[in-house]
Design a protein around this motif. Structure first.
Motif, PDB file in Angstrom:
ATOM      1  N   VAL A 166     -30.596  31.388  21.570  1.00 45.35           N
ATOM      2  CA  VAL A 166     -31.804  31.453  20.751  1.00 45.35           C
ATOM      3  C   VAL A 166     -31.716  30.453  19.587  1.00 45.35           C
ATOM      4  CG1 VAL A 166     -30.950  33.390  19.338  1.00 45.35           C
ATOM      5  CG2 VAL A 166     -33.406  32.994  19.547  1.00 45.35           C
ATOM      6  N   LEU A 167     -30.508  30.247  19.067  1.00 45.06           N
ATOM      7  CA  LEU A 167     -30.353  29.309  17.943  1.00 45.06           C
ATOM      8  C   LEU A 167     -30.433  27.863  18.435  1.00 45.06           C
ATOM      9  CD1 LEU A 167     -27.555  31.189  15.972  1.00 45.06           C
ATOM     10  CD2 LEU A 167     -30.042  31.411  15.800  1.00 45.06           C
ATOM     11  N   ALA A 205     -34.078  27.215  18.991  1.00 46.96           N
ATOM     12  CA  ALA A 205     -34.791  27.038  17.718  1.00 46.96           C
ATOM     13  C   ALA A 205     -34.504  25.645  17.151  1.00 46.96           C
ATOM     14  CB  ALA A 205     -34.361  28.121  16.731  1.00 46.96           C
ATOM     15  N   GLU A 206     -33.248  25.232  17.203  1.00 50.49           N
ATOM     16  CA  GLU A 206     -32.858  23.929  16.661  1.00 50.49           C
ATOM     17  C   GLU A 206     -33.537  22.787  17.418  1.00 50.49           C
ATOM     18  OE1 GLU A 206     -28.476  23.396  16.319  1.00 50.49           O
ATOM     19  OE2 GLU A 206     -28.969  24.024  14.266  1.00 50.49           O
ATOM     20  N   LEU A 250     -37.233  22.739  16.511  1.00 50.30           N
ATOM     21  CA  LEU A 250     -37.454  22.224  15.151  1.00 50.30           C
ATOM     22  C   LEU A 250     -37.237  20.714  15.062  1.00 50.30           C
ATOM     23  CD1 LEU A 250     -35.862  25.127  13.099  1.00 50.30           C
ATOM     24  CD2 LEU A 250     -38.302  24.534  13.231  1.00 50.30           C
ATOM     25  N   SER A 279     -39.323  24.513   9.122  1.00 57.22           N
ATOM     26  CA  SER A 279     -37.903  24.602   9.461  1.00 57.22           C
ATOM     27  C   SER A 279     -37.433  25.962   9.947  1.00 57.22           C
ATOM     28  CB  SER A 279     -37.070  24.181   8.252  1.00 57.22           C
ATOM     29  OG  SER A 279     -37.290  25.078   7.183  1.00 57.22           O
ATOM     30  N   GLN A 280     -38.357  26.914  10.148  1.00 62.64           N
ATOM     31  CA  GLN A 280     -37.923  28.211  10.698  1.00 62.64           C
ATOM     32  C   GLN A 280     -38.804  28.620  11.872  1.00 62.64           C
ATOM     33  OE1 GLN A 280     -37.588  30.748   7.164  1.00 62.64           O
ATOM     34  NE2 GLN A 280     -35.420  30.184   6.996  1.00 62.64           N
ATOM     35  N   VAL A 281     -38.182  29.323  12.816  1.00 60.61           N
ATOM     36  CA  VAL A 281     -38.848  29.695  14.070  1.00 60.61           C
ATOM     37  C   VAL A 281     -38.830  31.209  14.231  1.00 60.61           C
ATOM     38  CG1 VAL A 281     -38.875  29.366  16.579  1.00 60.61           C
ATOM     39  CG2 VAL A 281     -37.849  27.621  15.112  1.00 60.61           C
ATOM     40  N   MET A 282     -39.925  31.780  14.720  1.00 59.08           N
ATOM     41  CA  MET A 282     -39.917  33.163  15.191  1.00 59.08           C
ATOM     42  C   MET A 282     -40.457  33.183  16.614  1.00 59.08           C
ATOM     43  SD  MET A 282     -41.139  35.198  11.745  1.00 59.08           S
ATOM     44  CE  MET A 282     -40.694  36.820  12.381  1.00 59.08           C
ATOM     45  N   PHE A 283     -39.803  33.980  17.461  1.00 53.60           N
ATOM     46  CA  PHE A 283     -40.152  33.972  18.880  1.00 53.60           C
ATOM     47  C   PHE A 283     -40.979  35.195  19.266  1.00 53.60           C
ATOM     48  CE2 PHE A 283     -36.406  31.260  18.727  1.00 53.60           C
ATOM     49  CZ  PHE A 283     -36.786  30.206  19.540  1.00 53.60           C
ATOM     50  N   LEU A 310     -42.672  32.290   5.091  1.00 58.65           N
ATOM     51  CA  LEU A 310     -42.106  33.458   5.778  1.00 58.65           C
ATOM     52  C   LEU A 310     -41.518  34.477   4.805  1.00 58.65           C
ATOM     53  CD1 LEU A 310     -40.119  32.221   8.911  1.00 58.65           C
ATOM     54  CD2 LEU A 310     -42.445  33.123   8.770  1.00 58.65           C
ATOM     55  N   LEU A 311     -41.090  34.007   3.643  1.00 57.60           N
ATOM     56  CA  LEU A 311     -40.284  34.861   2.761  1.00 57.60           C
ATOM     57  C   LEU A 311     -40.964  36.179   2.364  1.00 57.60           C
ATOM     58  CD1 LEU A 311     -37.488  35.001   1.468  1.00 57.60           C
ATOM     59  CD2 LEU A 311     -38.455  33.900  -0.569  1.00 57.60           C
ATOM     60  N   GLY A 366     -40.851  38.529   5.344  1.00 58.12           N
ATOM     61  CA  GLY A 366     -39.491  38.950   5.669  1.00 58.12           C
ATOM     62  C   GLY A 366     -38.880  39.876   4.629  1.00 58.12           C
TER      63      GLY A 366
END
Lengths: 426, 426
Positions: free
Chosen positions: B102-103, B106-107, B110, B118-122, B292-293, B296
């Motif tokens: 998963v990482l 994501a990388e 991106l 710079s952040q991913v949610m699946f 996102l913060l 989250g």
């Protein structure tokens, strides 16, 4: 970051010392996936492989899976893998072309339902199935009023998160949502449901649906036969009853394919997901045709991947394995052995064990009171002993034990031995 | 049942004579799947196999796929099938254990975005990705006010259906939703967006998001560079900008990986789905960390199948094929040939051709006015000639042409020849 009060088994970054490899992976994950994701355990586990009831970490150590209800036939089941790969190589497309696989799958699924529940709609996730079931109830009743249990979990879409009090106070419930305590007995549950619908009506919100997980998983795992009078109260309020079978469905309770059957009811709609593809993303709802009709008259439904031929071939293989390997019987037999074993343990931390097939809930106490801290400690002790479970319930004190339906007697013994040892360290 | 005014290429049961085998399948489908499903075409097609740009019916006849944007690398792509099957046999589990796949996914994803994103949610579906993006915007802004285009389509969850006017008047828009006309130019679009946010504020609804498909697919396929000033107006209203890349994403427009790049903007959130797994159900959103913060901090997110290792291995294979086979270049080259070919045809039914990579929209007219009936006739003539396209737009008069990114020059010629012949029969 402080402990997540709404998820007893969540990893809390910054508490405790992690091995450097784990620390690095956690940091990389935080950077890439952001702040909304949670890991399990005080020391998260890094898995790289899984087979049957076993998960293997990066060092090759084997963990007994007594938790994951998606790979319900065991991880990497060869017959399911074969069905998925075979269909993916032939045809994978969607429901706007005619295709036999989606119809064969619907027919096979319906063969496990009472005849009134005779139509299927396919989605990709249980969240989508519950969300669609509610849209259908809104259209059928003209209302939006929804009743759920007080620690319910029904999904992560905006609509379903607003109907999932277990997500905690950071996630608002919808103004059209009321909660009732999880059932103690059928009569008081029905009275609570009737009162909740009356309160919705009093606020000008027309009743639409009672939505319950038929084994009340996130309310603490409460098997029983509670729902008959509540369904009657729901219908008297002009609402429909949705059985959320994402957790108890596909034979987990041993006695039946679906949890609602234990309650002796016929819901208006039934939703399902997690184990349906043994890991492949597939979910569905089953409904009475007269319930679907108002929605289908007003709206069309298309879910790009929902009901695709690969999802349906996979779900058929899952159902075939459940049938031919008689996994309900295994769930009944092994589940009963596990419950018996847990009940035979003596420790002042142990409260009631509740069990239906391979779904077990075990209350953990301290000085006779529910103890989330002790439950978390036991979950983490078992993780150190390489046995995977988790904890749930409104007070976080219920061990949630949910092994694959293929669990053997030897594996059940291993679980019991590990639990006994963990209790000694508690 | 009468014609579905909101879906120009929907099969209407009872109109026309179907071959007996088709009639029987349609009836079986109606019985099992109920009234909300729609088939394509006056005579629905029964597919049993697909490979590359070709779908095969039950009699073995081959149809050229100029429509399906899920199998964007071609149906049953061997490298993708191999990646899915390999990972499924090893490890398929979820995001509450540490796992590299998963990482890595994501990388890799991106690496195709500007650094601020710079952040991913699946998730599993584009609907879920849009639904989650809105929940994130609600948390980040404290508002719920949403602006979409007037024939937008963004998904089938309750929240997203309420933001999808293209589903027609049977599906209510949310009271927190305003629509604006699809862009003609950047300045007027920005003015419309600003006015819509002002109207929301005037009704006490705090602005949360502008959500647009960056190629305006269901508004009639409108490539261009319109969004800069609208993003500024959105930020001035205190809202965030979500680019819905479910349609234009993963290189379809040829020039870029994402449609928003054509507009010269950096959205706050980007959602994607359909072609991401070339048929495997996988979708995602990419966001700025500061966006996102707030979500989250308040809420956790878990999607059982979202970000599972098989989904991620599959998505990585898809991205690798796009990169190594240089499919953006092919989309640019073949798309330009198709547009040139269409523009060289002379027929009074033909209006403007719009094109970006392998996404083409062609206006169909009668007496100089938009004609949904003629567009539908052409779509069905092409289906008889075994070439698959569809129609879209608020007036239903835009041919929607969206072949796999692997389309060859010979296949593009075949499409053009078939279109020329269909025009002769119009």
């Amino acid at each position: 970051m402080s402990r997540d009060e709404t998820m007893v088994n969540a990893f809390v970054p910054g508490l405790g010392n992690l091995p450097p490899e784990t620390e690095a992976l956690v940091a990389r994950r935080q950077r890439l996936l952001g702040p909304a994701y949670r890991l399990f355990y005080e020391t998260p586990v890094h898995f790289v492989r899984a087979q049957g009831a076993w998960l293997y970490d990066a060092q090759g150590a084997a963990y007994l899976d007594c938790y994951n209800n998606v790979a319900s036939l065991g991880h990497a089941h060869p017959r399911v893998l074969e069905a998925t790969a075979r269909q993916a190589a032939i045809y994978a497309s969607h429901t706007r072309y005619l295709n036999d696989t989606v119809l064969d799958c619907a027919e096979k699924l319906l063969s496990h339902f009472p005849p009134e529940l005779s139509q299927v709609m396919f989605t990709c996730t249980g969240s989508e199935a519950n969300d669609l079931a509610l849209r259908i109830c809104f259209a059928a009743t003209g209302g939006t009023g929804l009743v759920v249990t007080e620690n319910a979990y029904h999904g992560v879409t905006h609509l379903m998160a607003g109907a999932s009090p277990s997500l905690g106070p950071g996630v608002n419930l919808g103004p059209h949502v009321r909660t009732v305590p999880a059932p103690r007995d059928a009569a008081s549950f029905a009275a609570d449901v009737a009162a909740a619908f009356a309160d919705l009506s009093r606020h000008g919100v027309k009743p639409a649906a009672l939505l319950v997980d038929t084994i009340f998983s996130s309310d603490g795992v409460i098997p029983g036969a509670f729902l008959g009078p509540a369904v009657q109260a729901t219908h008297e309020a002009g609402a429909l009853m949705i059985a959320d079978e994402v957790q108890p469905g596909f034979g987990r309770t041993g006695a039946h394919w679906w949890g609602f059957q234990t309650h002796g009811i016929t819901p208006d709609l039934v939703t399902m997901g997690k184990p349906m593809g043994n890991g492949y993303p597939v979910a569905a709802l089953v409904a009475k045709p007269e319930v679907l009709l108002p929605f289908g008259t007003k709206a069309r439904y298309f879910n790009t991947f929902g009901g695709n031929a690969v999802a349906c071939a996979t779900a058929m293989a899952v159902m075939e394995v459940i049938e031919t390997d008689d996994l309900l019987a295994n769930a009944s037999r092994i589940g009963a052995l596990m419950a018996e074993g847990l009940r035979s343990l003596t420790h002042e931390a142990l409260g009631e064990t509740r069990q239906a097939g391979l779904f077990l809930g075990l209350d953990i106490l301290e000085d006779g009171h529910p103890s989330a801290a002790r439950a978390a400690r036991l979950v983490n002790l078992l993780r150190e002993a390489r046995v995977l479970i988790s904890a749930t319930g409104p007070k976080g004190h219920v061990l949630k034990i949910r092994p694959p339906l293929i669990l053997t007697e030897a594996q059940a013994d291993l679980f019991l031995t590990a639990t006994k040892a963990a209790l000694r360290l508690l």
